[in-house]
Design a protein around this motif. Sequence first.
Motif, PDB file in Angstrom:
ATOM      1  N   CYS A  38      29.614  -8.644  46.429  1.00 48.08           N
ATOM      2  CA  CYS A  38      29.983  -9.779  45.596  1.00 48.08           C
ATOM      3  C   CYS A  38      31.453  -9.666  45.202  1.00 48.08           C
ATOM      4  O   CYS A  38      31.989  -8.564  45.084  1.00 48.08           O
ATOM      5  CB  CYS A  38      29.109  -9.770  44.348  1.00 48.08           C
ATOM      6  SG  CYS A  38      29.432 -11.135  43.224  1.00 48.08           S
ATOM      7  N   SER A  40      32.490  -9.942  42.352  1.00 49.04           N
ATOM      8  CA  SER A  40      32.571  -9.144  41.125  1.00 49.04           C
ATOM      9  C   SER A  40      32.457  -7.648  41.434  1.00 49.04           C
ATOM     10  O   SER A  40      32.897  -6.823  40.636  1.00 49.04           O
ATOM     11  CB  SER A  40      31.527  -9.589  40.099  1.00 49.04           C
ATOM     12  OG  SER A  40      30.234  -9.425  40.580  1.00 49.04           O
ATOM     13  N   HIS A  60      24.378  -5.697  43.374  1.00 53.72           N
ATOM     14  CA  HIS A  60      23.467  -6.448  42.499  1.00 53.72           C
ATOM     15  C   HIS A  60      22.924  -7.685  43.195  1.00 53.72           C
ATOM     16  O   HIS A  60      22.320  -8.537  42.564  1.00 53.72           O
ATOM     17  CB  HIS A  60      24.175  -6.818  41.186  1.00 53.72           C
ATOM     18  CG  HIS A  60      25.408  -7.639  41.399  1.00 53.72           C
ATOM     19  ND1 HIS A  60      26.659  -7.093  41.473  1.00 53.72           N
ATOM     20  CD2 HIS A  60      25.565  -8.956  41.596  1.00 53.72           C
ATOM     21  CE1 HIS A  60      27.544  -8.037  41.687  1.00 53.72           C
ATOM     22  NE2 HIS A  60      26.901  -9.195  41.774  1.00 53.72           N
ATOM     23  N   GLU A  61      23.163  -7.784  44.512  1.00 49.92           N
ATOM     24  CA  GLU A  61      22.601  -8.908  45.270  1.00 49.92           C
ATOM     25  C   GLU A  61      21.743  -8.295  46.369  1.00 49.92           C
ATOM     26  O   GLU A  61      22.267  -7.773  47.343  1.00 49.92           O
ATOM     27  CB  GLU A  61      23.737  -9.746  45.875  1.00 49.92           C
ATOM     28  CG  GLU A  61      24.686 -10.311  44.814  1.00 49.92           C
ATOM     29  CD  GLU A  61      25.829 -11.152  45.394  1.00 49.92           C
ATOM     30  OE1 GLU A  61      25.903 -11.285  46.628  1.00 49.92           O
ATOM     31  OE2 GLU A  61      26.632 -11.658  44.600  1.00 49.92           O
ATOM     32  N   ASP A 169      22.209 -14.141  43.089  1.00 51.08           N
ATOM     33  CA  ASP A 169      23.412 -14.270  42.271  1.00 51.08           C
ATOM     34  C   ASP A 169      24.211 -15.522  42.603  1.00 51.08           C
ATOM     35  O   ASP A 169      24.198 -16.493  41.851  1.00 51.08           O
ATOM     36  CB  ASP A 169      24.297 -13.021  42.421  1.00 51.08           C
ATOM     37  CG  ASP A 169      25.594 -13.103  41.622  1.00 51.08           C
ATOM     38  OD1 ASP A 169      25.836 -14.134  40.986  1.00 51.08           O
ATOM     39  OD2 ASP A 169      26.367 -12.124  41.632  1.00 51.08           O
TER      40      ASP A 169
HETATM   41 ZN   LIG Z   1      27.453 -10.992  42.356  1.00 54.78          ZN
END
Ligand SMILES: [Zn+2]
Length: 405
Positions: A38, A40, A60-61, A169
């Motif tokens: 991502c 981020s 986190h994905e 996300d």
């Molecule tokens: Zn993300």
Amino acid sequence: MKANCWYGKTQVRVEDVPDPQILNQGDAIVKISSTAICGSDLHLYNGLIPTMQRGDILGHEFMGEVVEVGREVRNLKVGDRVVVPFPIACGKCFFCKEQMFSLCENTNPNAWMAEKAFGHAGAGIFGYSHLTGGYAGGQAEYARVPFADVGPIKVPAHLTDEQVLFLSDIFPTGYMGAEMCDIKPGDTIAIWGCGPVGQFSIRSAFLLGAERVIAIDEVPERLKMAEDGGAETINYRNESVYERLMDMTGGRGPDACIDDVGMEAHAPAMIEVYDRVKQAMMMETDRPHALREAIMCCRNGGVISVIGVYGGFIDKFPIGSVMQRALTIKTGQAHVHRYMRPLLERIENGEIDPSFVVTHTMSLDDAPYAFDIFKNKDDKCIKVVLKPDWNGNGAAKDDSYSVVH
Ligand SMILES: [Zn+2]
Ligand SMILES: [Zn+2]
């Protein structure tokens, strides 16, 4: 198992680490089939997020197959194919009941750290520093998913990983960025940043009824993808964003402006140098050029939707423009759980196919290379999907992309 671990600024390594275990009876263990990098994650990669520790597992994905569940898990069973939302939510607290899942009060064991930084804590997040709970992330072969009855959504077999992975996300995040604009028929929405989240904001703005979407970036392939999604585009390296937007909107300005850039904005002028110096000296943690420009460009009484990530403090914030012109600022980490089911329906109905954003598919082992090309926007890289079981040749979906191994 193998996992992609953080080791400091621009250093990640795929290493052997212990397999995750069920720690609470509401946990599930997911065997990951696909995981993404991502924008981020780049803030972590670039060393801008505090409280990272060497060896932290990123990501986190992610999605995959449930291989183990705790005794109290009711909604999932072994063998289910699920997508996991990036915020971790208990489903029972005040904020979860209000559908504000990214503000869950029960999932950040390091809430005290976040309280020091932000005054109050938000939810725990997978793979995103100890400020958000220190949870191991999903750029790995397996992940422990707490509150497994609340977060993961089962996905049908006829949809590919690439069609549903981004429910974790960037699709809900881009969508919430557009939803916060309160779009009415005939509205013109301007969007700063044509990275993956920006791309989903563009398409979501149209899904929500915008008449025109104007997208702002400098990277040709991102602008091209934005145009493919129906947006008109402005390359801020070539012209004044403010003047062009006024031209395009009869001098009034866009009805709403979305900041899909966040804390590492680039800008064409001296202001970027100023912000970089301040950021390097820790006098300002975020470089907010896109946000400042979005505020100045928005029409009177319009909405500023901030969905790009900020982590600290900014200066030269044009509060006078916000106040004098009755602007509304809305923001937040996406309440992903709220959007997963309705957006899955839109995918199943054929209203959108999120796989358009994928430019590179690689093995999990290639994570360090993938971070490098994603950060530098090399090889026309917009979105990378990593697969622990991948044994393909890294081919991107389009012949114009090549991947070196
Ligand atoms: Zn993300
Ligand atoms: Zn909660």
